[in-house]
Design an enzyme around this catalytic site. Structure first.
Site, PDB file in Angstrom:
ATOM      1  N   HIS A  16       0.822  -1.223   0.000  1.00 42.04           N
ATOM      2  CA  HIS A  16       0.000   0.000   0.000  1.00 42.04           C
ATOM      3  C   HIS A  16       0.853   1.270   0.000  1.00 42.04           C
ATOM      4  CE1 HIS A  16       1.035   0.856   4.199  1.00 42.04           C
ATOM      5  NE2 HIS A  16       0.894  -0.444   4.417  1.00 42.04           N
ATOM      6  N   GLU A  89      -2.301  -6.912   7.704  1.00 42.11           N
ATOM      7  CA  GLU A  89      -0.957  -6.911   8.275  1.00 42.11           C
ATOM      8  C   GLU A  89      -0.939  -7.725   9.567  1.00 42.11           C
ATOM      9  OE1 GLU A  89       2.034  -7.145   8.012  1.00 42.11           O
ATOM     10  OE2 GLU A  89       2.769  -5.122   7.546  1.00 42.11           O
TER      11      GLU A  89
END
Length: 216
Positions: A16, A89
């Site tokens: 990202h 994550e």
């Protein structure tokens, strides 16, 4: 690293864009943080490059920073994005929200053990192998849906990408740290060969050049 042709399916693992916590070197984990304006610009630039690879599908973590990043690629390719929480994550418990310096100061032994490649529940959270256990199968399931020469883009997080690459390549968990980290909006590419997955690129920010040499 750059890869040439000769591979059936490919997986592009795209980290990202930049967030405020990235700039502050603050551990995000599963905390839902949006992109900065700079992060959106990174995603927009990278999306134009990745669109040239003509991806067939996009799957992303469901956290805001990956949703916003994936949306930029969807806008230029016309593809729909599927989201999966198993691509989030690493959950790092008490480490989340702390800066790098604060983690080193408060959890020195735990941090050092993790850097040595030992299995550590950072902040009481997940083991790296547990992250791979949930994320790698998502990638494999989505690859199976591709055409024989298809390309899948996975929009995820630095730790999740690194552990997933380690698992897909069949590396021992204690060696995964050797893969190194990914910069914001950079990507790695895996190619499917007769001997399994091969790492064609790592932490790339430009389109791949073919490998011209004896090792292709």
């Amino acid at each position: 690293m750059s890869g040439g042709g000769g591979y059936a399916r490919k997986v592009v693992l795209w980290r990202h864009g930049q967030t405020a916590w990235n700039l502050e070197r603050r551990f995000q984990g599963t905390t839902d943080i949006e992109l900065t304006e700079g992060g959106v610009a990174q995603a927009r630039r990278s999306a134009r490059l990745l669109a040239a690879l003509r991806p067939d599908a996009i799957v992303a973590s469901d956290l805001l920073r990956t949703r916003e990043t994936a949306a930029e690629l969807a806008a230029v390719t016309g593809l729909e994005v599927s989201h999966d929480e198993n691509l989030r994550e690493t959950y790092a418990g008490a480490w989340q929200g702390l800066t790098h310096d604060e983690i080193v100061e408060r959890y020195a032994e735990q941090y050092a053990a993790w850097k040595r490649g030992e299995p550590v529940r950072r902040g009481g959270g997940e083991l790296e192998t547990e992250v791979a256990d949930r994320a790698a199968p998502v990638i494999e399931r989505n690859v199976e849906k591709l055409p024989e020469d298809g390309t899948l883009v996975v929009v995820a997080h630095g730790g999740t990408i690194r552990t997933s690459i380690g698992r897909l390549l069949g590396l021992q968990p204690g060696t995964w740290e050797a893969l190194g980290g990914l910069s914001n909006c950079c990507w790695s590419v895996l190619g499917e060969s007769v001997r399994g997955w091969r790492l064609l690129e790592h932490n790339a920010g430009s389109l791949p050049e073919p490998v011209l040499g004896d090792d292709d």
